[in-house]
Design an enzyme around this catalytic site. Sequence first.
Site, PDB file in Angstrom:
ATOM      1  N   TRP A 175     -20.255  -0.163   9.003  1.00  0.00           N
ATOM      2  CA  TRP A 175     -21.780  -1.128   8.509  1.00  0.00           C
ATOM      3  C   TRP A 175     -22.368  -0.357  10.450  1.00  0.00           C
ATOM      4  O   TRP A 175     -23.494   0.344  10.291  1.00  0.00           O
ATOM      5  CB  TRP A 175     -22.404  -1.585   8.299  1.00  0.00           C
ATOM      6  CG  TRP A 175     -21.915  -1.549   7.391  1.00  0.00           C
ATOM      7  CD1 TRP A 175     -21.272  -3.505   6.492  1.00  0.00           C
ATOM      8  CD2 TRP A 175     -22.272  -1.439   5.893  1.00  0.00           C
ATOM      9  NE1 TRP A 175     -21.336  -2.842   5.035  1.00  0.00           N
ATOM     10  CE2 TRP A 175     -21.482  -2.306   4.616  1.00  0.00           C
ATOM     11  CE3 TRP A 175     -22.768  -0.229   5.877  1.00  0.00           C
ATOM     12  CZ2 TRP A 175     -22.235  -1.371   3.192  1.00  0.00           C
ATOM     13  CZ3 TRP A 175     -23.349   0.243   4.687  1.00  0.00           C
ATOM     14  CH2 TRP A 175     -22.843  -0.311   3.528  1.00  0.00           C
ATOM     15  N   ASP A 224     -28.856  -5.836  12.197  1.00  0.00           N
ATOM     16  CA  ASP A 224     -27.926  -5.397  10.604  1.00  0.00           C
ATOM     17  C   ASP A 224     -27.442  -7.502  10.717  1.00  0.00           C
ATOM     18  O   ASP A 224     -26.597  -7.126  10.783  1.00  0.00           O
ATOM     19  CB  ASP A 224     -27.322  -4.808  10.766  1.00  0.00           C
ATOM     20  CG  ASP A 224     -26.997  -4.646   9.346  1.00  0.00           C
ATOM     21  OD1 ASP A 224     -27.647  -5.628   8.416  1.00  0.00           O
ATOM     22  OD2 ASP A 224     -26.315  -2.841   9.533  1.00  0.00           O
ATOM     23  N   LYS A 278     -26.219 -10.206  -0.104  1.00  0.00           N
ATOM     24  CA  LYS A 278     -25.396 -10.749   0.265  1.00  0.00           C
ATOM     25  C   LYS A 278     -25.880 -12.280   0.334  1.00  0.00           C
ATOM     26  O   LYS A 278     -25.231 -13.002  -0.195  1.00  0.00           O
ATOM     27  CB  LYS A 278     -25.680  -9.982   1.465  1.00  0.00           C
ATOM     28  CG  LYS A 278     -24.801  -8.804   1.388  1.00  0.00           C
ATOM     29  CD  LYS A 278     -23.680  -8.347   0.878  1.00  0.00           C
ATOM     30  CE  LYS A 278     -23.471  -6.837   0.892  1.00  0.00           C
ATOM     31  NZ  LYS A 278     -23.611  -6.114   2.424  1.00  0.00           N
TER      32      LYS A 278
HETATM   33  C1  LIG Z   1     -24.281  -4.656   2.595  1.00  0.00           C
HETATM   34  C2  LIG Z   1     -24.259  -3.979   3.677  1.00  0.00           C
HETATM   35  C3  LIG Z   1     -25.391  -2.892   4.471  1.00  0.00           C
HETATM   36  C4  LIG Z   1     -25.524  -1.751   3.039  1.00  0.00           C
HETATM   37  O1  LIG Z   1     -27.040  -2.655   2.592  1.00  0.00           O
HETATM   38  P1  LIG Z   1     -28.490  -1.854   0.998  1.00  0.00           P
HETATM   39  O2  LIG Z   1     -28.352  -2.739   0.809  1.00  0.00           O
HETATM   40  O3  LIG Z   1     -26.525  -1.550  -0.071  1.00  0.00           O
HETATM   41  O4  LIG Z   1     -28.223  -0.421   2.060  1.00  0.00           O
HETATM   42  C5  LIG Z   1     -26.030  -2.718   5.306  1.00  0.00           C
HETATM   43  N1  LIG Z   1     -25.530  -3.819   6.409  1.00  0.00           N
HETATM   44  C6  LIG Z   1     -24.770  -4.587   6.222  1.00  0.00           C
HETATM   45  C7  LIG Z   1     -23.956  -4.922   7.352  1.00  0.00           C
HETATM   46  C8  LIG Z   1     -23.925  -4.713   4.955  1.00  0.00           C
HETATM   47  O5  LIG Z   1     -23.868  -6.332   4.626  1.00  0.00           O
END
Ligand SMILES: *Cc1c(COP(=O)(O)O)cnc(C)c1O
Length: 362
Positions: free
Chosen positions: A102, A172, A196
């Site tokens: 990521w 993030d 998540k």
């Molecule tokens: C799942 C995830 C993403 C991607 O998220 P989307 O909503 O599919 O764009 C980005 N960063 C992390 C740390 C993630 O776990």
Amino acid sequence: MKRVFNFGAGPAMLPEEVLRQAQSEMLDWHGTGMSIMELGHRGEHFKKMAEQAEADLRELMMIPDSYRVLFLSGGASTQFAMVPLNLFHDKKIANYIDTGIWSKKAITEAKRYGQVHIAAQSYLENGVWRVPEESAWNLHADAAYVHFTPNETIEGIEIHATPQTGSPLVADMTSVMLSKIIDVNHYGVIYAGAQKNISHAGLTIVIIHEDLLRELMPPVPTLYSYQLHADNHSFYNTPPTYAWYMAGLVFAWMKQKGGVTFFAESNQRKSKLLYQVIDQHPAFYKNAIHPSCRSTINIPFNLKNDDLTTLFLEEAAKNNLSNLKGHRLLGGVRASIYNAMPESGVLALADFMRYFAKKYGS
Ligand SMILES: *Cc1c(COP(=O)(O)O)cnc(C)c1O
């Protein structure tokens, strides 16, 4: 009807209480005679719900008044672009910490808009991955911001401490927001895709310090401006209304359970249990992350004999332990244990892992 323990990384398990409440309110939301999906977002009813959800999130995370909370669409991946587009202005260089897949996606996107300085990178040593100590990070002193991924959802690598940096810190937090105590004051921007730990897919939450809001110039699309969304309280266009509502139900559920502290402690117990089983069977299971940066939320592991992985997943599924397959790029097994995963689910998985190792270990 059967409900399984869903260890999927995302879209992930939601609390059963929340799903039941959504079900009971589906046809007639609060006496309106319609589902909340059918309500206009600018009406009094939706507005009240939306404001309550934000107030509950602010209370859970103790978000200071100097921060704006945005309820956006586009997923966390859109933030990989929005962050540089909004934060690069006179300074056109940013520090990025590269701890996994990521992080790398965020880096690739940021490079389209400015200069990226990789200040630290996870590395493999004696068969385990680790993140350099913060004191060894080579931060560019005059950068627009520092971006990092506190929890790498795919590899299961977590930076547990909050980095102390000179420039605004951007995180993030897609897989960790609300799963542990954080001090928002240390951050410039926090963002998270909701699927998540917060709601279902379609909603992205951004928490941004008001000093970082500014007008954007063409050709940047209007909708990529944090300031625009902040000025319009996320109502510039139609927000993801049902996901916002589900997030509100999750926030209320969290408050009722005891807030972030309750979940932080529970998540610690849950992850400890799984790492213990892995470490107690070194000839059978392996987690390739150094103990100092093992994730509390996403626990990947391999069976030493990879031929047994398919059987492990099949037998687990028969025991109502679902979606344990590792990420397609890494293989193996991954248990994601977000807030909605009860401790009973993790206990059941730990028992199954012990049973399986005993049955198939030599
Ligand atoms: C799942 C995830 C993403 C991607 O998220 P989307 O909503 O599919 O764009 C980005 N960063 C992390 C740390 C993630 O776990």
